[in-house]
Scaffold this active site. Structure first.
Site, mmCIF file in Angstrom:
data_model
loop_
_atom_site.group_PDB
_atom_site.id
_atom_site.type_symbol
_atom_site.label_atom_id
_atom_site.label_comp_id
_atom_site.label_asym_id
_atom_site.label_seq_id
_atom_site.Cartn_x
_atom_site.Cartn_y
_atom_site.Cartn_z
ATOM 1 N N ASP A 9 -28.407 -38.819 -2.979
ATOM 2 C CA ASP A 9 -27.341 -38.788 -1.940
ATOM 3 C C ASP A 9 -26.928 -37.469 -1.007
ATOM 4 O OD1 ASP A 9 -28.234 -35.981 -3.828
ATOM 5 O OD2 ASP A 9 -26.048 -36.146 -4.725
ATOM 6 N N ASP A 13 -29.947 -31.034 1.306
ATOM 7 C CA ASP A 13 -31.095 -30.813 0.623
ATOM 8 C C ASP A 13 -32.122 -31.788 0.044
ATOM 9 O OD1 ASP A 13 -29.673 -31.106 -1.695
ATOM 10 O OD2 ASP A 13 -30.862 -30.538 -3.201
ATOM 11 N N ASP A 14 -31.720 -33.110 -0.541
ATOM 12 C CA ASP A 14 -31.627 -34.603 -0.533
ATOM 13 C C ASP A 14 -33.168 -34.467 1.213
ATOM 14 O OD1 ASP A 14 -28.936 -34.572 -1.479
ATOM 15 O OD2 ASP A 14 -30.243 -36.288 -2.513
ATOM 16 N N ASN A 159 -24.110 -25.049 -12.682
ATOM 17 C CA ASN A 159 -23.178 -24.464 -10.843
ATOM 18 C C ASN A 159 -22.358 -25.420 -10.785
ATOM 19 O OD1 ASN A 159 -24.998 -26.927 -10.672
ATOM 20 N ND2 ASN A 159 -26.130 -26.827 -8.896
ATOM 21 N N GLU A 165 -26.000 -28.859 -14.531
ATOM 22 C CA GLU A 165 -25.768 -28.926 -13.550
ATOM 23 C C GLU A 165 -25.146 -30.019 -12.726
ATOM 24 O OE1 GLU A 165 -27.882 -30.467 -10.180
ATOM 25 O OE2 GLU A 165 -28.075 -31.749 -12.483
ATOM 26 N N ASN A 167 -25.540 -33.329 -10.820
ATOM 27 C CA ASN A 167 -26.435 -34.470 -10.634
ATOM 28 C C ASN A 167 -26.212 -34.463 -11.725
ATOM 29 O OD1 ASN A 167 -27.554 -34.233 -8.489
ATOM 30 N ND2 ASN A 167 -29.456 -34.058 -8.478
ATOM 31 N N HIS A 240 -33.676 -26.823 -4.511
ATOM 32 C CA HIS A 240 -33.296 -28.078 -5.335
ATOM 33 C C HIS A 240 -33.759 -28.944 -5.241
ATOM 34 C CE1 HIS A 240 -30.090 -25.716 -6.829
ATOM 35 N NE2 HIS A 240 -29.158 -25.574 -5.900
ATOM 36 N N ASP A 241 -33.610 -30.377 -3.794
ATOM 37 C CA ASP A 241 -34.259 -31.482 -4.325
ATOM 38 C C ASP A 241 -35.620 -31.393 -3.577
ATOM 39 O OD1 ASP A 241 -31.871 -31.915 -5.473
ATOM 40 O OD2 ASP A 241 -31.256 -32.905 -3.492
HETATM 41 C C1 BDR Z 1 -28.194 -31.266 -6.773
HETATM 42 O O1 BDR Z 1 -27.274 -31.458 -6.383
HETATM 43 C C2 BDR Z 1 -27.100 -31.802 -5.032
HETATM 44 O O2 BDR Z 1 -25.246 -30.589 -4.723
HETATM 45 C C3 BDR Z 1 -28.538 -31.547 -4.229
HETATM 46 O O3 BDR Z 1 -28.019 -32.244 -3.462
HETATM 47 C C4 BDR Z 1 -28.936 -31.674 -5.704
HETATM 48 O O4 BDR Z 1 -28.862 -32.774 -6.062
HETATM 49 C C5 BDR Z 1 -28.347 -29.323 -7.331
HETATM 50 O O5 BDR Z 1 -28.072 -29.240 -8.446
HETATM 51 CA CA CA Z 2 -29.207 -34.670 -3.964
#
Ligand code: BDR
Ligand code: CA
Length: 310
Positions: A9, A13-14, A159, A165, A167, A240-241
């Site tokens: 998505d 960070d992706d 988060n 989390e 995702n 993260h990713d």
């Molecule tokens: C995940 O949530 C998205 O905001 C980021 O791309 C990552 O995949 C981190 O919690």
């Molecule tokens: Ca992501």
């Protein structure tokens, strides 16, 4: 040669994870499938195409997927972290290439079932496409080489909420289907992704490489850095990713343990929480290899070395 499909998505960070994967000759990235998440799916699809273009790889197919969670409305709050365009409000021009006419769930089924045991699936967004695919074709789970997800947290806080989390929280029902589908599943969650921080000093060094890839990363991460500074008083951001990609590239960077993990799907405050049964009290077979520790400095060196290479 490792054959990879990334479900994503993008997402700042992706983009950093996808560009990382493309730097390894032993990795063959065969497709990106897109999902809503950080922004809507129309935008994540455009972003996936743009990212491939930056790397000169717009030959790789991009296949759009789910625009909303299985049973809920799309909340659409990720723009606060990733910007309204999902790429740090860099507002890049439209990509040259177009997304494929197929849909992600059916595409995943045909690619994975067409090459049994060959494809590593890396999911770095909400798990909606995977849930749809494995519901349509339950044998999918036994026919991937491995499934690696960025998502969840078992030993520390969330988060998106104090316990969930993002995702997983974006589509808890999909995550629950995926966690119980019987794949060889590794979870790279906040337990490890928060142990690695990319600082502003690291980014400044990375920028010196001045390649199209490092220029792109430098542009899209400015927004991300600002968000972390304002919301978390950090001079850098959690990785993260790209950590999930790090696991695919070199699993020895991580320490992990197999355990039974379940996903809370209620509507209350614990919605989207991932819960590990360390003492076997639910008497269920283990279903997830959970990453619990990471050699962060080795990961950061690996990322830097490959992403800055000319
Ligand atoms: C995940 O949530 C998205 O905001 C980021 O791309 C990552 O995949 C981190 O919690
Ligand atoms: Ca992501």
């Amino acid at each position: 040669m490792k054959r990879l499909i990334i479900d994503t998505d993008p997402g700042i960070d992706d983009s950093m994870a996808i560009l990382f994967a493309l730097r390894f000759p032993e990795i063959q990235l065969e497709a990106l499938t897109t999902v809503f998440g950080n922004v809507g799916v129309e935008q994540t699809t455009l972003n996936a195409l743009r990212i491939l273009e930056v790397a000169g790889r717009d030959d790789i197919p991009v296949v759009p997927g789910a625009g909303k969670p299985l049973l809920r409305d799309y909340r659409g709050k990720g723009y606060r972290v990733h910007g309204r365009d999902g790429l740090g409000e860099t507002n890049l021009p439209p990509p040259r290439a177009q997304a494929r006419p197929e849909r992600a769930a059916e595409y995943l089924i045909s690619r994975i079932m067409g090459s049994p045991g060959e494809i590593t699936l890396v999911a770095i967004g909400p798990l909606t496409n995977l849930a749809l695919a494995v519901s349509l074709e339950p044998r999918l789970a036994q026919n991937v080489q491995e499934l690696v997800i960025m998502g969840g947290a078992v030993a520390g806080p969330g988060n998106a909420t104090p316990v969930a989390e993002a995702n997983i929280h974006n589509d808890p029902e999909a995550a629950r289907i995926v966690f119980h589908a019987g794949w060889p599943l590794t979870m790279v969650g906040l337990d490890v992704t928060r142990k690695t921080v990319i600082s502003s000093a690291y980014l400044a060094r990375l920028k010196e490489a001045a390649t199209p890839i490092t220029d792109f990363i430098s542009a899209v991460t400015a927004f991300y850095l600002r968000h972390y500074r304002e919301r978390l008083s950090m001079d850098g951001f959690y990785v993260h990713d790209p950590s999930a990609m790090g696991y695919v590239l070199d699993p020895t960077l991580f320490q992990s343990q197999k355990v039974y993990v379940d996903v809370e799907i209620g509507d209350g405050r614990s919605s989207g929480q991932t819960m590990a049964d360390w003492r076997g009290q639910w008497e269920q077979p283990v279903n997830v290899n959970v990453c619990l520790d990471v050699d962060s400095s080795r990961f950061l060196d690996l990322y830097f070395e490959h992403i800055t290479r000319k």
